[in-house]
Design an enzyme around this catalytic site. Structure first.
Site, PDB file in Angstrom:
ATOM      1  N   SER A 102       0.820  -1.209   0.000  1.00 31.07           N
ATOM      2  CA  SER A 102       0.000   0.000   0.000  1.00 31.07           C
ATOM      3  C   SER A 102       0.858   1.264   0.000  1.00 31.07           C
ATOM      4  O   SER A 102       1.598   1.526  -0.928  1.00 31.07           O
ATOM      5  CB  SER A 102      -0.959  -0.042   1.197  1.00 31.07           C
ATOM      6  N   ASP A 241      -2.522   6.133  -3.630  1.00 28.29           N
ATOM      7  CA  ASP A 241      -1.389   5.556  -2.935  1.00 28.29           C
ATOM      8  C   ASP A 241      -0.795   4.441  -3.792  1.00 28.29           C
ATOM      9  O   ASP A 241      -1.160   4.273  -4.960  1.00 28.29           O
ATOM     10  CB  ASP A 241      -1.781   5.067  -1.542  1.00 28.29           C
ATOM     11  N   ASP A 243      -1.038   1.236  -4.095  1.00 32.71           N
ATOM     12  CA  ASP A 243      -1.880   0.224  -4.756  1.00 32.71           C
ATOM     13  C   ASP A 243      -3.205   0.802  -5.222  1.00 32.71           C
ATOM     14  O   ASP A 243      -4.101   0.061  -5.613  1.00 32.71           O
ATOM     15  CB  ASP A 243      -2.093  -0.996  -3.866  1.00 32.71           C
ATOM     16  N   ASP A 245      -5.821   2.168  -3.877  1.00 33.62           N
ATOM     17  CA  ASP A 245      -7.121   2.001  -3.202  1.00 33.62           C
ATOM     18  C   ASP A 245      -7.423   3.158  -2.264  1.00 33.62           C
ATOM     19  O   ASP A 245      -8.405   3.128  -1.536  1.00 33.62           O
ATOM     20  CB  ASP A 245      -7.182   0.665  -2.457  1.00 33.62           C
TER      21      ASP A 245
END
Length: 445
Positions: A102, A241, A243, A245
């Protein structure tokens, strides 16, 4: 039950150390693959990743693990976490995997797992997989070993899906948008989707080299986004960010708009359209009290959960809400996705901007946040929150803030830290309360 490997969002850690090695990834693939071998059909797992250097190593290890127990592998390459969840369901796969840590630096990585419905795994599934990681797993006979193939059009499929969530009667023509992809998983899909909807796109954080993910870019480092919005004369900036999400926005003046304001904007717009379910939204204990008051003034409610988007989603599913998220920018819109999706949330924000025909600074700043202060106290052992002296100070602080503020004190789930947060109408009072509690915790340890 305490977990050995899984945290609140999969398995995460420093690569090539402890629980984030190639050997561990292979064991996860074997255990998770075996757990999801159900029925007599040909089984399939979808694997995506962000742009970390270690993704190559862990991806190969996962492939070895899954194929060794007889599961076929579909490799997506660098793709957002929500894309993996969506494609898991649409490709009728038995499970999905996202390799990402993340918003963490490149030297960390993580393994996020999804079930066949595209939702993150239940506690029971995670417990069963943990048992398999440490135990013996039966391998497939030689003739039943799985195959692996790469899907080349995965990005196009996700872009098409994301665009389908934007109202058909609206376009982004005339909007200049800065998009910061954190040198992460969204670096190709996010700028493309915005451009295809008509926007003039200024893309930053789109040159990943394996080591620069989240490095001075992205939703956790929005300064570059804010400066670029002002310098380029853009109408709005959006930051994802690593990833993709998570979403943070900057208005035309370069002022940051956090997840609380974004959720308020979406919920308010959906309420006016008669789309909002549950009579409000779901957020965590960290969301600002100003959000709660703003929603109440509109006749809408706010339900709070523990920190973590999985807890938000659990409450949304259990109680019939379709908007929820975190102050940090994880926004879950269950009409469209089974997990947080930064691009889809951004498109809903842009739709509100187009409908209003007004500057982002007027549309997105929905309420005045109350003064909020968060401090961390590191400790080396013991349970400082159970000390009588600490309990007494906390009780005094709660009585002092009663009716005018709020107090949240919790141990971190990932490090030996006590997090102390207070908010209220009086900034000086908030600071004094937090400092007193922190001092009491330090004295106890």
């Amino acid at each position: 039950m305490a977990r050995k490997y899984f945290g609140t969002d999969g398995i995460r850690g420093l690569t090539n150390a402890n629980k984030m090695t190639a050997e561990m990834a292979m064991r996860v693939g074997m255990a998770a693959g075996k757990h999801f071998l159900r029925g007599d059909h040909r089984h399939r797992v979808v694997i995506g990743k962000d742009t970390r250097l270690s993704g190559y190593m862990l991806e190969s290890a996962l492939v070895a693990g899954f194929t060794s127990v007889g599961m076929d592998v579909v490799l997506l390459g660098p793709m957002p976490t929500p894309a993996v969840a969506m494609l898991t369901a649409s490709m009728r796969a038995d499970m999905g995997v996202m390799l990402s840590a993340s918003h963490n630096p490149y030297f960390d990585n993580g393994i996020k797992l999804f079930g066949p419905d595209g939702y993150k795994l239940s506690d029971a599934d995670e417990a069963a997989i943990e048992a398999g990681i440490d135990g013996a797993v039966d391998l497939a006979p030689a003739a039943e070993i799985g195959r692996a193939r790469r899907v080349e059009d995965a990005r196009g499929r996700y872009i098409h899906f994301a665009k389908s969530t934007f109202p058909e009667n609206l376009r982004l023509d005339g909007l200049k948008i800065v998009v910061d992809c954190a040198n992460g998983a969204g670096y190709q899909v996010a700028p493309s989707a915005l451009w295809e909807l008509g926007a003039e796109v200024v893309a930053i954080g789109v040159t990943p080299n394996g080591k620069n993910i989240n490095d001075q870019v992205g939703s956790t480092a929005p300064l570059t986004l804010c400066e670029t919005v002002v310098a380029s004369g853009a109408h709005i900036g959006i930051a994802l960010d690593g990833d993709a999400d998570r979403l943070i926005v900057a208005d035309e003046h370069g002022e940051v708009v956090d997840g609380d304001q974004l959720m308020a904007t979406i919920a308010g717009g959906w309420a006016r359209q008669g789309r909002l379910q549950g009579g409000g939204l779901v957020a965590t204990v960290m969301s600002n009290l100003g959000l709660e008051r703003h929603l109440a003034a509109q006749g809408l409610g706010l339900v709070r959960t523990a920190v973590g988007d999985r807890y938000v989603l659990e409450k949304m599913r259990a109680s019939g809400y379709n908007v929820g998220g975190e102050q940090s920018g994880h926004i879950i819109l269950s009409d469209y996705a089974t997990t947080g999706d930064g691009l889809v949330a951004a498109l809903q924000i842009l739709a509100e901007l187009v409908r209003a025909g007004a500057p982002a600074s007027e549309v997105l700043h929905r309420f005045e946040p109350l003064p909020q202060l968060l401090k961390n106290v590191r400790f080396s052992g013991g349970k400082p929150l159970e000390a009588d002296a600490v309990k007494a100070v906390i009780a005094e602080a709660e009585a002092e803030l009663n009716g005018t503020g709020r107090l949240v004190i919790r141990p971190s789930g990932t490090e030996p830290v006590i997090r102390v947060m207070a908010e209220g109408d009086d900034a000086a009072q908030v600071e004094a309360v937090v400092n007193r509690i922190c001092d009491a915790v330090r004295a106890a340890v």
